[in-house]
Scaffold this motif. Sequence first.
Motif: not given
Length: 488
Positions: A151-152, A154-157, A329-337
């Motif tokens: 998923y990390l 995919r975030y970059w993509a 973002i580092g590795g913390n993708v799924f954070c926040g509202e």
Amino acid sequence: RRVRGGLNIVMLSTTHLAFLVWLLVPCFVSSTTQTFQKKLKVGYLYSGPFNDFGYNLSHEKSRVAIEKSLFEEGVYVVSEIYASVPPENAYKIMEGLAERQTDIIIVTSRLFRDAASNISIAYPNVILLHSGYMPTQPIANNSASLLPRNYLGRYWAGNLCAQMTKTKKIGYITPNFKIANFFLNINAFYYASQRVDPKVTVYVAWTDDYNSPIVEAKAAKYLLDLGVDCVNYHQDGATIPITFSASKKYSIGYSSDMRTLIDDYVLTSLTIKWETVLLRIYHSILNGTWLSKFRAKRLWELDLNTISEFSPLVPNSVRKSFYEEVNLIGGNVFCGEFFSIFGTVNGSCINDTQKLNMFTILPGVVNGPKFNQSNVVEDNFIQWNSPIGIATAVLISLGLLYSSLIALDIVLYSKTKVFRSASPAFCYGIVVGAILCYISLFFWLGRPTTALCMCRAWLGGIGYVIIFSSLIVKNYRIWKIFDNKHLE
């Protein structure tokens, strides 16, 4: 004579030297082989061909890198590789590996999970590594599962596609399996795009397998028709980036560096360095620390993701923005509202349990159709009632009628001088072969079945053989007649 004598001496000395080398080389090789203090037998089961330029190729490259590294350390690795393994054959292959005293068996797909689990129970002395699959249930002590933080990547993509798109439409293609990893990937891709530009729309298309080129091509065409101009995917091969590059649209490769295979419309690729963790596991097995470090471990937050070199089509400003976001973002993708539907509150991040149970895509993602062999086949073959199907049937019928009239002509006039000189028997053979070929063309119309496909191959092939064998024998007969000296 001196020159000859000197030459003879040189030749004799060279012969002696060659003979001496011939005797010593086996000894040298033998002594070199004996320097290996340890030996490992490893079996690999690939879900597809290892030259798929994607997922299985990344495993094959890692295997070569591992063997080279261990060779330099004095460890001799013997590998048995099985590619494109059907899931129903996996247990038998692994059973054979286990019976041959294989130390480690690596399976590269969730399709082999049941067979691998059964082998781990039946053969407790064999170490099973599930690469690319995360089991939700406890696994045996002689097993470990390995899954990178896909998923990390995919975030970059998602970030790169959102920056490069001109139509504000980007896409993602993935197999239609209920696996949390797939939903994590889609949501990370979407989240990254929204952080770049909330006006970007993400479209998702689904396939029926990890490696199904005809289905992947159909899914890619579906996204292209929607106006998607940048795509990422979770498929084993290279069909999707090839399809997008052919339309001069962007893609981001997966597992292997696709730009070296295709062209610069592949902006970069999300590559996986499996050897990073596998080498650690191999060393733990060799030095006896496997039990305390890796046994029964589900290693799914592995930092194995890297990106290949950027395409020249990616501007420097985009590259700079990309790396700034990656560092932020580092590795913390799924954070926040943004992920509140999954349980995040007050800026918190979702935990591992929530990740492993993520089977929903975020609101805002446009969920597309599920493509499979069945509905793709309907679109890729000529139907009887279509205009081209009707036209084809008419042309085939005219060919059959013409061949039948020629056959009738031969029957009626076979006794005449003209037909007798043309060898009626061979003419019959040619006409029969032509009729079989015409009939085989009918089986190319309509939805294919096993029986229809057999008729295509056999009727067409038999007809072709009859036509040309008749022509060859007929010409050979003429040659033998005119080459007969007794008839002169």
